[in-house]
Motif scaffolding. Sequence first.
Motif, short mmCIF file in Angstrom:
data_model
loop_
_atom_site.label_atom_id
_atom_site.label_comp_id
_atom_site.label_asym_id
_atom_site.label_seq_id
_atom_site.Cartn_x
_atom_site.Cartn_y
_atom_site.Cartn_z
N UNK A 1 38.28 42.39 37.45
CA UNK A 1 39.54 42.10 36.79
C UNK A 1 40.01 43.28 35.97
N UNK A 2 41.00 43.04 35.16
CA UNK A 2 41.62 44.11 34.37
C UNK A 2 40.62 44.76 33.42
N UNK B 1 27.65 45.42 42.19
CA UNK B 1 27.51 45.36 43.65
C UNK B 1 28.78 45.83 44.36
N UNK B 2 29.91 45.43 43.83
CA UNK B 2 31.19 45.83 44.43
C UNK B 2 31.36 47.35 44.35
N UNK B 3 31.10 47.91 43.18
CA UNK B 3 31.24 49.36 43.01
C UNK B 3 30.30 50.10 43.95
N UNK B 4 29.09 49.61 44.05
CA UNK B 4 28.10 50.26 44.91
C UNK B 4 28.52 50.21 46.38
N UNK B 5 29.25 49.18 46.77
CA UNK B 5 29.64 49.02 48.17
C UNK B 5 30.95 49.73 48.54
N UNK B 6 31.64 50.29 47.57
CA UNK B 6 32.90 50.97 47.86
C UNK B 6 32.68 52.17 48.77
N UNK B 7 33.57 52.34 49.72
CA UNK B 7 33.46 53.46 50.65
C UNK B 7 33.86 54.79 50.03
N UNK B 8 34.73 54.74 49.03
CA UNK B 8 35.20 55.95 48.36
C UNK B 8 34.66 55.97 46.93
N UNK C 1 34.80 55.96 43.00
CA UNK C 1 35.74 55.32 42.08
C UNK C 1 36.75 56.33 41.57
N UNK C 2 36.31 57.54 41.27
CA UNK C 2 37.22 58.57 40.76
C UNK C 2 38.35 58.85 41.76
N UNK C 3 38.03 58.86 43.04
CA UNK C 3 39.03 59.10 44.08
C UNK C 3 40.00 57.92 44.15
N UNK C 4 39.46 56.71 44.09
CA UNK C 4 40.31 55.52 44.12
C UNK C 4 41.28 55.54 42.95
N UNK C 5 40.78 55.88 41.77
CA UNK C 5 41.63 55.92 40.58
C UNK C 5 42.71 56.99 40.72
N UNK C 6 42.32 58.15 41.22
CA UNK C 6 43.28 59.25 41.37
C UNK C 6 44.37 58.92 42.39
N UNK C 7 43.97 58.25 43.46
CA UNK C 7 44.92 57.94 44.54
C UNK C 7 45.78 56.71 44.26
N UNK C 8 45.16 55.68 43.66
CA UNK C 8 45.85 54.39 43.55
C UNK C 8 45.82 53.75 42.17
N UNK C 9 45.09 54.32 41.24
CA UNK C 9 45.05 53.80 39.88
C UNK C 9 44.20 52.55 39.72
N UNK D 1 45.03 49.53 39.60
CA UNK D 1 45.41 48.42 40.46
C UNK D 1 44.47 48.29 41.66
N UNK D 2 44.09 49.40 42.23
CA UNK D 2 43.20 49.38 43.40
C UNK D 2 41.83 48.82 43.04
N UNK D 3 41.36 49.10 41.84
CA UNK D 3 40.08 48.53 41.40
C UNK D 3 40.23 47.03 41.16
N UNK D 4 41.33 46.64 40.52
CA UNK D 4 41.55 45.21 40.23
C UNK D 4 41.66 44.39 41.51
N UNK D 5 42.03 45.01 42.59
CA UNK D 5 42.16 44.30 43.86
C UNK D 5 40.82 44.02 44.52
N UNK D 6 39.78 44.65 44.01
CA UNK D 6 38.44 44.41 44.55
C UNK D 6 37.93 43.05 44.06
#
Length: 77
Positions: free
Chosen positions: A63-64, A35-42, A44-52, A54-59
Amino acid sequence: MNNGHIAEELLREARTAADAGANLYRVRALRKAALVVQSLEQPVATILADSGLKALREQPGIGTHRAKRIAEFALRN
């Protein structure tokens, strides 16, 4: 892989885990992560490229371990 496909993969893992009698907490965690992944505005690949990772873990609910798994899905073609 786009966010919708990643969410589908997480839900598939949740169904497989539930069918195998896995811990209910794990099944719920997988569903929540979907549900969290589906609700992301960006994507996942962009989030990983921009922030790694850590940005996913903050959702919430990610978790790790789950962040690493989501990253694996995102890097698939």
